[in-house]
Design a protein around this motif. Structure first.
Motif, mmCIF file in Angstrom:
data_model
loop_
_atom_site.group_PDB
_atom_site.id
_atom_site.type_symbol
_atom_site.label_atom_id
_atom_site.label_comp_id
_atom_site.label_asym_id
_atom_site.label_seq_id
_atom_site.Cartn_x
_atom_site.Cartn_y
_atom_site.Cartn_z
ATOM 1 N N ASN A 35 3.633 -49.265 -37.884
ATOM 2 C CA ASN A 35 2.989 -48.209 -37.094
ATOM 3 C C ASN A 35 2.649 -46.964 -37.901
ATOM 4 N N LYS A 57 -0.900 -45.589 -37.510
ATOM 5 C CA LYS A 57 -1.101 -45.056 -36.156
ATOM 6 C C LYS A 57 -0.503 -43.664 -36.018
ATOM 7 N N GLU A 58 0.669 -43.462 -36.592
ATOM 8 C CA GLU A 58 1.336 -42.156 -36.498
ATOM 9 C C GLU A 58 0.534 -41.080 -37.230
ATOM 10 N N LYS A 62 -2.662 -40.398 -35.096
ATOM 11 C CA LYS A 62 -2.271 -39.660 -33.890
ATOM 12 C C LYS A 62 -1.989 -38.194 -34.200
ATOM 13 N N GLU A 63 -1.369 -37.939 -35.331
ATOM 14 C CA GLU A 63 -1.013 -36.568 -35.711
ATOM 15 C C GLU A 63 -2.234 -35.692 -35.975
ATOM 16 N N THR A 72 -5.681 -36.488 -35.103
ATOM 17 C CA THR A 72 -6.805 -36.624 -34.182
ATOM 18 C C THR A 72 -6.877 -35.434 -33.234
ATOM 19 N N LYS A 96 7.631 -44.312 -33.890
ATOM 20 C CA LYS A 96 7.842 -44.748 -32.502
ATOM 21 C C LYS A 96 8.308 -46.199 -32.419
#
Length: 134
Positions: free
Chosen positions: A27, A30-31, A34-35, A37, A67
């Protein structure tokens, strides 16, 4: 609009994390996405964990959660990035997990110097790669 780049150390480390058996760090990308965006360059520049302020650049150590492993920011990843104070550019220098088989506890001053030297060399040679953060 903010542009994101990376040096070869970051890309190698990310590839290594993604190839760890059993998908322990699967992940991590993705992390990162996400941070960043939807954040303005000002939000990216404003971080409590600045580890270097020099001329036009700030180097930041950002804590990211994991996560998948149910780890908080404190126990997740450390993303080291460089952000310009003049232009909307972020360059990822390194990433490492605080837990698991690829665990690293901290970044030494010598490691930071090596990362900055690598950034300068790759910038001058046009070897920085664009990172898609969406």
């Amino acid at each position: 609009m903010t542009q994101f780049f990376s040096i070869s150390t970051f890309r190698k480390r990310l590839t290594d994390l993604l190839s760890v058996k059993r998908g322990v760090y699967s992940n991590v990308r993705k992390e990162i996405v996400k941070e960043f965006t939807g954040k303005s360059i000002e939000e990216i520049r404003q971080n409590r964990d600045m580890i270097l302020l020099q001329d036009d650049i700030t180097v930041v150590k950002l804590r990211l959660p994991d996560k998948k492993m149910r780890l908080s920011r404190k126990d997740g990843y450390r993303l080291i990035y460089l952000v310009s104070r003049e232009v909307e550019v972020v360059t990822f220098l390194d990433i490492y997990p605080k837990n698991g088989p690829a665990q690293q506890l901290d970044l030494s001053e010598n490691n930071l110097k090596e990362l900055l030297l690598e950034f300068i060399q790759e910038f001058e040679l046009g070897l920085l790669l664009c990172e898609n953060i969406e």
